[in-house]
Scaffold this active site. Structure first.
Site, PDB file in Angstrom:
ATOM      1  N   HIS A  35     -58.243  -6.973  75.154  1.00  0.00           N
ATOM      2  CA  HIS A  35     -57.517  -6.343  74.051  1.00  0.00           C
ATOM      3  C   HIS A  35     -57.878  -4.853  73.977  1.00  0.00           C
ATOM      4  CE1 HIS A  35     -56.379 -10.154  71.850  1.00  0.00           C
ATOM      5  NE2 HIS A  35     -57.358 -10.610  72.621  1.00  0.00           N
ATOM      6  N   TYR A  45     -59.648 -13.217  62.745  1.00  0.00           N
ATOM      7  CA  TYR A  45     -59.413 -13.642  64.127  1.00  0.00           C
ATOM      8  C   TYR A  45     -58.728 -15.003  64.077  1.00  0.00           C
ATOM      9  CZ  TYR A  45     -60.475 -15.365  68.848  1.00  0.00           C
ATOM     10  OH  TYR A  45     -60.379 -15.893  70.115  1.00  0.00           O
ATOM     11  N   ASP A  83     -56.980  -9.751  65.350  1.00  0.00           N
ATOM     12  CA  ASP A  83     -56.283 -10.444  66.435  1.00  0.00           C
ATOM     13  C   ASP A  83     -55.536 -11.618  65.826  1.00  0.00           C
ATOM     14  OD1 ASP A  83     -55.423 -11.789  68.645  1.00  0.00           O
ATOM     15  OD2 ASP A  83     -57.422 -12.143  69.504  1.00  0.00           O
TER      16      ASP A  83
END
EC number: 3.1.11.2
Length: 262
Positions: free
Chosen positions: A253, A108, A150
């Site tokens: 998302h 992330y 991400d």
């Protein structure tokens, strides 16, 4: 081997949605980002019930955090502090049994704040430094590896709804795109999202809560699945699961899924 990734934006808040995804898509492995929970409070029961008996969690209270859950055995492989401040933003596992030897990295990357200038916005500088540390790491990889998560960067012009309008917006600025490209080149990563959905086809993974996404479709491709050069040829398909964005109180998302023949 079906591998999925999803920034869930609180795994406890959306545990029913995670269960629905696992039931409908049936991935062998799911990588979650922004679980927003400390490790000892992670909701294990549902995953255990559905057969995801192998779990690696790197969490913290209220923010960030990543988790990899799997039906396939694995061993914990690495936890890198690319943020250099102790935040829980990465976990790596090595698959055992089916897919043995494959490394799966779940990351992330920081969002970077609102201003694309490290002098006035330290968060932006932290994001760029995070990527530079990842790049030095990637330069030394010697195993078949899939890195997912991400990335908080939409690298291509067609990865955002309006390239010119977003050139100065964090996630699509030239300096971020160039920094991510250095990371990609350091290991020769192949982008599964564009291997199977070639540019300039629409391929968004994130829509802001601030805009009515179905009407305006102001999306960005911030989530990615990148494979090592020796692993990429074994990929057989890739898709995004956009219907999750229509669910009640969704994550901003959506999940991505890549299938491999290992």
């Amino acid at each position: 081997m079906k591998i999925a990734t999803w920034n869930i934006n609180s795994v406890r808040l959306r545990i029913d949605q995670v269960e629905r995804l696992l039931t409908e898509q049936a991935p062998d492995v799911l990588c979650l980002q922004e679980i927003k929970v400390a490790e000892h409070l992670f909701p294990h029961e549902m995953f255990e019930r559905l057969g995801y008996t192998h779990r690696a969690i790197h969490g913290q209270k209220g923010y960030h955090g990543v988790a990899t859950v799997s039906k396939v055995p694995f061993r914990d492989f690495s936890k890198h502090d690319w943020q250099d401040n102790g935040e829980a933003r990465h976990i790596g596992v090595e698959l055992l049994g089916p897919g043995q030897g494959m490394i799966l990295e779940n990351v992330y990357i920081p969002a970077g704040g609102d201003v694309a200038d490290r002098e006035v916005n330290p968060k932006f500088g932290q994001k760029l430094d995070f990527l530079e540390r990842m790049t030095r790491w990637a330069d030394a990889i010697d195993r078949p590896t899939l890195i997912v998560g991400d990335f908080n960067i939409a690298p291509l012009e067609c990865d955002v709804y309006d390239h010119k309008a977003l050139l100065k917006v964090v996630s699509h600025t030239p300096v971020e795109v160039e920094t991510l490209k250095r990371f990609q080149d350091a290991h020769g990563w192949e982008d599964m999202g564009r291997r199977f959905i070639p540019a300039p086809e629409r391929n968004y993974s994130w829509w802001s809560y601030r805009s009515y996404w179905r009407q305006k479709d102001q999306g960005r491709r911030l989530d990615h699945m990148w494979a090592s050069p020796e692993l990429a040829p074994q990929a057989r398909g890739h898709h995004f699961v956009e219907e999750t964005r229509r669910w009640e109180q969704p994550s901003d998302h959506i999940p991505l899924v890549t299938e491999f023949e290992l």
